[in-house]
Design an enzyme around this catalytic site. Structure first.
Site, PDB file in Angstrom:
ATOM      1  N   HIS A   1      -8.147  -4.894  -1.026  1.00  0.00           N
ATOM      2  CA  HIS A   1      -6.651  -4.297  -0.724  1.00  0.00           C
ATOM      3  C   HIS A   1      -5.947  -5.328  -0.046  1.00  0.00           C
ATOM      4  O   HIS A   1      -6.523  -5.878   1.104  1.00  0.00           O
ATOM      5  CB  HIS A   1      -7.129  -2.948  -0.222  1.00  0.00           C
ATOM      6  CG  HIS A   1      -5.756  -2.390  -0.190  1.00  0.00           C
ATOM      7  ND1 HIS A   1      -4.999  -1.712  -1.101  1.00  0.00           N
ATOM      8  CD2 HIS A   1      -5.120  -1.896   1.000  1.00  0.00           C
ATOM      9  CE1 HIS A   1      -3.998  -0.937  -0.329  1.00  0.00           C
ATOM     10  NE2 HIS A   1      -3.916  -0.981   0.880  1.00  0.00           N
TER      11      HIS A   1
ATOM     12  N   SER B   1       0.880  -1.342  -0.062  1.00  0.00           N
ATOM     13  CA  SER B   1       0.016   0.074   0.158  1.00  0.00           C
ATOM     14  C   SER B   1       0.912   1.206  -0.049  1.00  0.00           C
ATOM     15  O   SER B   1       1.656   1.536  -0.758  1.00  0.00           O
ATOM     16  CB  SER B   1      -0.874  -0.153   1.123  1.00  0.00           C
ATOM     17  OG  SER B   1      -1.913   1.038   1.001  1.00  0.00           O
TER      18      SER B   1
ATOM     19  N   GLU C   1     -10.932  -2.691  -5.227  1.00  0.00           N
ATOM     20  CA  GLU C   1     -10.271  -1.556  -4.219  1.00  0.00           C
ATOM     21  C   GLU C   1     -10.119  -0.170  -4.999  1.00  0.00           C
ATOM     22  O   GLU C   1      -9.973  -0.134  -6.173  1.00  0.00           O
ATOM     23  CB  GLU C   1      -8.915  -1.972  -3.791  1.00  0.00           C
ATOM     24  CG  GLU C   1      -7.573  -2.533  -4.757  1.00  0.00           C
ATOM     25  CD  GLU C   1      -6.370  -2.766  -4.384  1.00  0.00           C
ATOM     26  OE1 GLU C   1      -5.953  -1.866  -3.427  1.00  0.00           O
ATOM     27  OE2 GLU C   1      -5.789  -3.844  -4.397  1.00  0.00           O
TER      28      GLU C   1
END
Length: 302
Positions: free
Chosen positions: A270, A146, A240
């Protein structure tokens, strides 16, 4: 795997206590509790250390002689998280690849906005090159989740700018790589993303940017010149908000002649890879990561 498994994971995220756009101090506690509540396997060895004066957590598997080093950057929108919160996924990858993870506890926003995290990443990478030999980075790969994937990409760009040796490869899980939030999936995926909302992501983006331009390539690597970067594996789920970050980052890499593989898994959220124990798609994705890293990272650095 089954539709039921994907739905169970979706429900887990939607009913979770984390408020991504909430008070940073309070949500850090929630985030940490969520991601550290499950004990790690008994053979996972965690060793706090420092690398380039930056705190890190070394993650290894007892009895395994590492065949390479993964310089790891945790997720959390640059505001939450730590090396410990990513230890579950990191230790799984360490086990599968037979590599040591060095997870970087970079400074967090809003207390330390850009470029603090990048400065810490660069200091850790410089120190790791010194440990392995600056002419021999073949045993190193960078990995990020991320925000950590965005940071890993920015690190590679900055290292190239400084003429530092490139690592063997990069693995980017669901990269948060566009803090202008201009990707189409920020709106088209709102109904299916169980974890985030555009408003919450916007709050966290402002925390990290501070007074900087969100389109700065070292903040949003989708706008960077990626030429000269090592081979990249980029993975994302189709459910996502950050899907287009992954897709556009891969396209940018391809346009800049970087060997890149993009894998988008349908119907998963995610960082679904962190749930490989319950989700077949997560296990399959990590098998691809293992194959990629074994091909890219040279055991022994030869």
């Amino acid at each position: 795997m089954s539709k039921e498994q994907r739905e169970a994971l979706d429900t887990l995220f939607r009913n979770g206590p984390l408020d991504v756009g909430g008070d940073p101090a309070r949500q850090r506690e929630v985030f940490t509790r969520m991601l550290t509540s499950r004990p790690l396997p008994e053979d996972v060895v965690l060793t706090p250390a420092r690398l380039g004066e930056v705190p890190v957590l070394e993650i290894g598997i007892d009895g395994v002689t590492p065949e390479g080093t993964l310089l790891w950057f945790h997720g959390g929108f640059y505001v939450f998280g730590s090396a410990r919160t990513s230890a579950g996924l990191a230790s799984d990858v360490a086990r599968r690849t037979r590599m040591k993870v060095i997870s970087v506890d970079y400074r967090l926003a809003p207390e330390y906005p850009f470029p603090a995290a990048l400065d810490d990443a660069l200091a850790a990478y410089r120190a790791l090159l010194g440990e392995t030999g600056s002419g021999n980075p073949a045993r190193i790969a960078v990995v990020g989740e991320s925000a950590g994937a965005g940071l890993a990409t920015a690190l590679l760009v900055r290292a190239r700018e400084l003429s530092l040796p490139m690592p063997a490869a990069g693995v980017l899980f669901s990269p948060y790589a566009d803090l202008t939030l201009s990707g189409a999936s920020m709106t088209t995926k709102t109904a299916v993303d169980p974890s985030f909302t555009p408003d919450a992501v916007a709050v966290r983006a402002k925390d990290y940017m501070g007074v900087a331009d969100p389109a700065d390539p070292l903040i949003s690597p989708v706008f960077a010149n990626l030429r000269g970067l090592p081979a990249l594996l980029i993975q994302a789920g189709s459910n996502e908000l950050l899907l287009d970050d992954a897709v556009r980052l891969a396209a940018r890499a391809a346009a800049d002649d970087v060997p890149v593989t993009l894998e988008v898994t349908p119907g998963v959220p995610h960082l679904f890879q962190a749930f490989a124990a319950m989700l077949g798609e997560g296990d399959a994705a990590l098998r691809q990561v293992t194959k990629f890293l074994h091909a890219a990272v040279t055991p022994g650095g030869s």
